[in-house]
Design an enzyme around this catalytic site. Structure first.
Site, mmCIF file in Angstrom:
data_model
loop_
_atom_site.group_PDB
_atom_site.id
_atom_site.type_symbol
_atom_site.label_atom_id
_atom_site.label_comp_id
_atom_site.label_asym_id
_atom_site.label_seq_id
_atom_site.Cartn_x
_atom_site.Cartn_y
_atom_site.Cartn_z
ATOM 1 N N SER A 1 0.676 -1.437 0.055
ATOM 2 C CA SER A 1 -0.075 0.085 -0.013
ATOM 3 C C SER A 1 0.924 1.282 0.072
ATOM 4 C CB SER A 1 -0.874 0.019 1.271
ATOM 5 O OG SER A 1 -1.499 1.216 1.450
ATOM 6 N N TYR B 1 -2.586 -0.548 10.440
ATOM 7 C CA TYR B 1 -2.278 -0.783 9.009
ATOM 8 C C TYR B 1 -1.104 -0.445 8.234
ATOM 9 C CZ TYR B 1 -3.661 -0.831 3.858
ATOM 10 O OH TYR B 1 -3.696 -0.869 2.732
#
Length: 278
Positions: A163, A176
Site C-alpha cells: 500500500s 495498517y
C-alpha cells in the site's frame, strides 16, 4: 503444427476483495496462444456476487480454476496441509494434463485488512496484533510454503500487494501503516532468500532456479469498505486508480522472466499527494 500452450499455476489470496479479484481477471485475460494461467484461490471465502456479478448477472466464466478453503489463514499448519494435499492429489492423478498442474509459478499475496483506524489512544494491542497477523504473518506463511514448491530450476515469482500507506501513512492508521511498512521489509528479505533458492529451501532440486520477490503498492482504489463521505473527498482532492489497472500491472510484472524483477513499485492516481510540497 501449432505450438503447445504452457499452463502456469498461480496461487492467489484476497480474491474476495476488489483488487484481488481484478488480479485474477487480469491474469486470465493475459493468456496467449502459448501461455495460460491456472489460478488457485486460497482463503476463507469465495468472491461474493457483489464483485463477480456484472449488472446483477453472473459472468459467463469465473476468473479462477480452484478454490481452497482455509478457515484460519494465520494457522500455518492448516495452510500448509491444505496446499500439500491439493498438490499431492494433482501429482497422483492418472491424467497427464492434471499432473502437469503440480507446479507453482506465481504467488500473489493480496489478502489484507484495515482495522484500528482511530487515534492511537483508542487502538488496542489486540487490534494491532490482528492486523499484523493478516497483513504480515499470512504472507510469510504462504511465501515460505511457495518458495519450497518453487525450488526447481524454473523457479518462480512472489508478488506482495502492499500500500502507499507503507510509504506515507495517513493520520489514524497506525496498525495498517505499520503492517505495510513491515511487509516491505519481508519483501526485501524474501528477495534475498529467493536469490539463493537452493540454499534457503534446503532443496537438492532447485538447481540454479531463483524466485523473484517484489511488492506493488496501490494508491487510492475504490472499495466498498470506504465510506461515501471519504470516497467523495478523495475523488475531489486525490483521485482514484481503478482496480483493473492494478490487476493489469500485476499481470505485466508476472509476465517477466524470473531472472528480472521489479523490486518495489507504486501505482497511484496522478493527483494523489505523495511527493513534493504544495
Amino acid at each position: 503444427m501449432s505450438a503447445q500452450t504452457e499452463t502456469k499455476v498461480c496461487l492467489l489470496t484476497g480474491a474476495s476483495g476488489t483488487i484481488g479479484y481484478a488480479i485474477a481477471q487480469a491474469l486470465k485475460a493475459s493468456s496467449t496462444p502459448s501461455l495460460s494461467w491456472h489460478i488457485i484461490l486460497i482463503g476463507r471465502r469465495l468472491p461474493p456476487p457483489s464483485i463477480t456479478h456484472v449488472d446483477g448477472k453472473p459472468p459467463a466464466a469465473l476468473p479462477y480454476d480452484t478454490f481452497l478453503k482455509v478457515a484460519e489463514m494465520t494457522d500455518e499448519f492448516s495452510v500448509a496441509s491444505t496446499l500439500s494435499s491439493h498438490f499431492e492429489s494433482l501429482q497422483n492423478s492418472p491424467d497427464d494434463s492434471v499432473r502437469s498442474l503440480n507446479r507453482l509459478d506465481l504467488l500473489v499475496n493480496c489478502a489484507g485488512c484495515s482495522l484500528g483506524n482511530d487515534p492511537i489512544a483508542d487502538v488496542s494491542a489486540d487490534t494491532f496484533r490482528n492486523v499484523m497477523e493478516v497483513n504480515l504473518i499470512v504472507p510469510f506463511i504462504l511465501s515460505k510454503w511457495a518458495m519450497s514448491k518453487m525450488a526447481t530450476p524454473s523457479g518462480g515469482r512472489i508478488i506482495n500487494i502492499g500500500s502507499i500507506a507503507g510509504e506515507s501513512p495517513r493520520l489514524h492508521s497506525v496498525p495498517y501503516s505499520t503492517s505495510k511498512y513491515a511487509l516491505g521489509g519481508l519483501t526485501r528479505a524474501l528477495s534475498i532468500e529467493g536469490r539463493h533458492l537452493a540454499q534457503t529451501t534446503k532443496s537438492t532440486d532447485a538447481g540454479n532456479g531463483v524466485v523473484a520477490v517484489c511488492q506493488i503498492n496501490p494508491g487510492n482504489v475504490r472499495s466498498a469498505i470506504m465510506s461515501a463521505e471519504e470516497a467523495a473527498r478523495r475523488e475531489k482532492e486525490e483521485g482514484f486508480v481503478e482496480a483493473d489497472d492494478i490487476g493489469r500491472y500485476v499481470a505485466m510484472v508476472a509476465s517477466l522472466p524470473n531472472e528480472a524483477n521489479v523490486l518495489e513499485s507504486t501505482v497511484m492516481p496522478t493527483r494523489q499527494p505523495l511527493v513534493g510540497r504544495g
